[in-house]
Structures are given as C-alpha cells and as structure tokens.
Design a protein around this motif. Structure first.
Motif, PDB file in Angstrom:
ATOM      1  N   GLU A  26       1.012  -1.170  -0.179  1.00 26.56           N
ATOM      2  CA  GLU A  26      -0.096   0.023  -0.051  1.00 26.56           C
ATOM      3  C   GLU A  26       0.875   1.123   0.012  1.00 26.56           C
ATOM      4  OE1 GLU A  26      -2.030  -1.033   3.615  1.00 26.56           O
ATOM      5  OE2 GLU A  26      -3.779  -1.801   2.532  1.00 26.56           O
ATOM      6  N   LEU A  27       1.877   1.261   0.901  1.00 26.59           N
ATOM      7  CA  LEU A  27       2.918   2.457   0.835  1.00 26.59           C
ATOM      8  C   LEU A  27       3.480   2.514  -0.591  1.00 26.59           C
ATOM      9  CD1 LEU A  27       4.366   2.113   4.381  1.00 26.59           C
ATOM     10  CD2 LEU A  27       2.950   3.956   3.782  1.00 26.59           C
ATOM     11  N   LYS A  28       3.921   1.311  -1.087  1.00 28.54           N
ATOM     12  CA  LYS A  28       4.778   1.406  -2.221  1.00 28.54           C
ATOM     13  C   LYS A  28       3.745   1.944  -3.376  1.00 28.54           C
ATOM     14  CE  LYS A  28       7.981  -0.677  -5.211  1.00 28.54           C
ATOM     15  NZ  LYS A  28       8.950  -1.819  -5.307  1.00 28.54           N
ATOM     16  N   ALA A  29       2.497   1.760  -3.284  1.00 26.17           N
ATOM     17  CA  ALA A  29       1.311   1.961  -4.509  1.00 26.17           C
ATOM     18  C   ALA A  29       1.361   3.489  -4.503  1.00 26.17           C
ATOM     19  CB  ALA A  29       0.325   1.160  -4.361  1.00 26.17           C
ATOM     20  N   GLY A  30       1.238   3.925  -3.162  1.00 31.38           N
ATOM     21  CA  GLY A  30       0.794   5.455  -3.024  1.00 31.38           C
ATOM     22  C   GLY A  30       1.878   6.234  -2.663  1.00 31.38           C
ATOM     23  N   SER A  31       3.270   5.615  -2.782  1.00 33.97           N
ATOM     24  CA  SER A  31       4.340   6.670  -2.380  1.00 33.97           C
ATOM     25  C   SER A  31       4.717   7.781  -3.485  1.00 33.97           C
ATOM     26  CB  SER A  31       5.757   5.546  -2.428  1.00 33.97           C
ATOM     27  OG  SER A  31       5.777   5.127  -3.799  1.00 33.97           O
ATOM     28  N   LEU A  32       4.591   7.606  -4.704  1.00 37.26           N
ATOM     29  CA  LEU A  32       4.770   8.872  -5.390  1.00 37.26           C
ATOM     30  C   LEU A  32       3.888   9.835  -5.473  1.00 37.26           C
ATOM     31  CD1 LEU A  32       5.720   7.102  -8.840  1.00 37.26           C
ATOM     32  CD2 LEU A  32       7.315   8.029  -7.290  1.00 37.26           C
TER      33      LEU A  32
END
Length: 181
Positions: A26-32
């Motif tokens: 979830e963090l990686k998907a929303g990081s940008l």
C-alpha cells in the motif's frame, strides 16, 4: 550531566503520534502521490534533520506534520479512489517474484492514475521528479555556510633554500639511485 540529559528528553506525550497502519504494498503503491501531495512537509522535515543532525528531538513537530499529511492524503485516496487503489496495490502484492515490482501492474496503475488526476487533481510525478533540485519555500532563516579560509601561499623558495632541500642519495639506504646501480 546525566540529569541534564534526562531533562532534555521529550515526554511520552510529545512522542505519541498516531501511526499510519499501511502495509508495504500500500505504501509503495501510493508513494509517488504521497511524495507529491506532502512535498512541502517532507522538505521541511528533511531540512530540519539536516540542520539538527545531532538532535533528532528538534524535528518532532515537522515529523508530526508529515504523519498528519499522510493521514490526509490516504484519507482522500480512501474516500475517492479506494477501488482503484486496492486493485493497484493488490497487483503489486501479488508479484510472482516477491519483489513488489511495478512492471506487471501497468493496467491497474493507469486506472489509479486516471482516478487521482480526475478526482484529486494530482498528476503522477514524471521519472526523475524527486531527483531534481527543488527549493524549499520556508519561513526558517537561510542557513549560512562557513566560508573556508585558505592559507596564503608562501613566497617562492630561493635558490639557496632549494639547494638545502635537495635530498642526497647517501642519506637514505634505499634511495632510488641505489636501487638501480
């Protein structure tokens, strides 16, 4: 000295901050998008950390601001684009290599990108966006770097001083001249 150290520590109340309970996909998907949405808060925090390398407690307020911004961002994602976000991070989580790779998830990514653009008006950052130099618009005074003081060069040595400085081959047993005799 030890009492001063313990008195300077922050209290538990100052350290208590609600945490974002998100998994790594979830963090990686929303990081940008998180990086773009909370850009100023993250810059302020990193600027504070650079200025206070030996005292991390000086940046507690800025760290709380980043966390607060994260709650705001992921709350908006949950409210407006939850279905698309869920499809995207689920795809990242199911990467068969176990590396949470984006490459196999371009279709859900495009759907999520469209939702973020349409409903939250946030563009996906282009490649290299976070590597660029981006100035911080802050209220803090600008840091003044110390100017390096260089020693003035000495006067050029005279001919007599140069003669005194010359090495004589007899003074050193393993001098270059003796190696090749």
């Amino acid at each position: 000295m030890t009492t001063e150290f313990y008195e300077s520590l922050p209290t538990y109340e100052e350290l208590t901050v609600p945490e974002l309970h998100l998994t790594w996909p979830e963090l990686k998907a929303g990081s940008l998008y998180f990086g773009r949405f909370c850009d100023n808060q993250c810059k302020e925090f990193m600027l504070c950390r650079q200025e206070n390398k030996k005292n991390p407690t000086a940046c507690l307020k800025e760290g709380k601001d980043v966390t607060k911004c994260g709650f705001q961002f992921f709350g908006k994602v949950k409210k407006h684009c939850m279905k698309e976000f869920e499809a995207y991070y689920t795809c990242i989580d199911r990467d068969y290599k176990g590396q949470l790779d984006f490459s196999m998830c371009r279709k859900p990514q495009l759907v999520f990108d469209d939702c973020m653009k349409e409903k939250l008006n946030i563009d996906r950052p282009y490649i290299g966006y976070f590597a660029r130099i981006r100035l911080v618009d802050t209220e803090k005074p600008r840091r003044v770097l110390k100017t390096r003081e260089y020693r003035k060069p000495k006067e050029a040595p005279t001919a007599e001083e140069l003669d005194r400085m010359k090495l004589k081959a007899d003074q050193y047993p393993l001098h270059v001249f003796k190696l090749f005799e």
